[in-house]
Design a protein around this motif. Sequence first.
Motif: not given
Length: 384
Positions: A132-160
Amino acid sequence: MARQLRYIPEGGALVHVTTRTIQGRYLLRPSPALNEILVGVLARAQRLYPVGVCAAVAASNHYHLILRVESSKRLADFMAYFNGNAAREISRLTGWNARVWSRRFHAIVISNEEAAQVEVLRYVLSHGAKEGLVQFLRQWPGLHCVRVLLDGEPLVGYWFDRTKEYAARLRREDFDRLKYATREELLLEPLACWEHLSPETRRKRIADLVQGIEEEAAAEREKTGVSPPGPAAVCAKHPHDRPNKLKKSPAPLFHAATRRVRNELYQMYAAFVAAFRDAAEKLRAGDLTAAFPPGASHPLCRGWVDNSRLSRPSPALTSVLPPSSRAREIGRGVPSRRLAADPSSFEEACSRPKCPLAPPSPSQSQAGVAIRGTTAVLVHAPLQ
């Protein structure tokens, strides 16, 4: 209490992996900086220790992964790299000075049944909405694979590269935040049961799962009359805070859709444990040729052996010694790598003074192997 033996069926399997932060604190509270770090570490671990990542979600105090692994050793290497590096970066980002994870990672084998695999994927995807924290899964502000699986948005990060950053600071160099960072992209794979499907069909099935999750969450909100706080409220929590009460429930040993398959997996695991214990008993008795079951991590032989009891190094002995450990030596100061490569060095070692290693304790009055956890230690027997 003894730790549960890691078990991956021969040939590999899908595994549901989860780890909670210490005391359930919000050390994984979503933020742009943490998101790019988690993705970067996870993608780098995937590149260094190849495993298939099917789903990844990070809540504020725990995370979930669905992985395709070939062995328990590969799973352990991958998770050690991810958890270790993620913990250091989390501590650096949040100012937390104690341990980050409450325990070692928990891995649950998923059966080959499509219903079992899809149900686990649905559970992982539901995080954020089912609480019950967000209304839609795409609204989750943290790491979530739903945007990759549905929209094809790449999951990109950085190794420091913190080593290079430290050296630059010693040189009093002013550098950009990303100067010593490497761009990493996390690549997702389909579930094993969906490999034969086209990308469009898989996307349609995942969209149906997401719709069902959001409809259930909406029905629950209407029933309770509680509105979701939204992404801003999630990000506003302090990382050192923790919930008043943690939800805890016993994790299953396997994820299976039917009782028959679950019983088969339990029987396979029971046979695996019995074979491991039998090999461990033989190893304790001094049988260095004891065969451990496929998929088990063979105990590493460490410590020392009285060379005077051997005419030359045993092939079984040198085969289980860690080859890269030059600090650990056998007997009178001969590195294990040299013993394995040149048996004549064994006789040379016999003429040297003994290396200053601790003598055996009185409890080690017989030759054999003492097993402590996942480590086998060769013990010394006094000369007769």
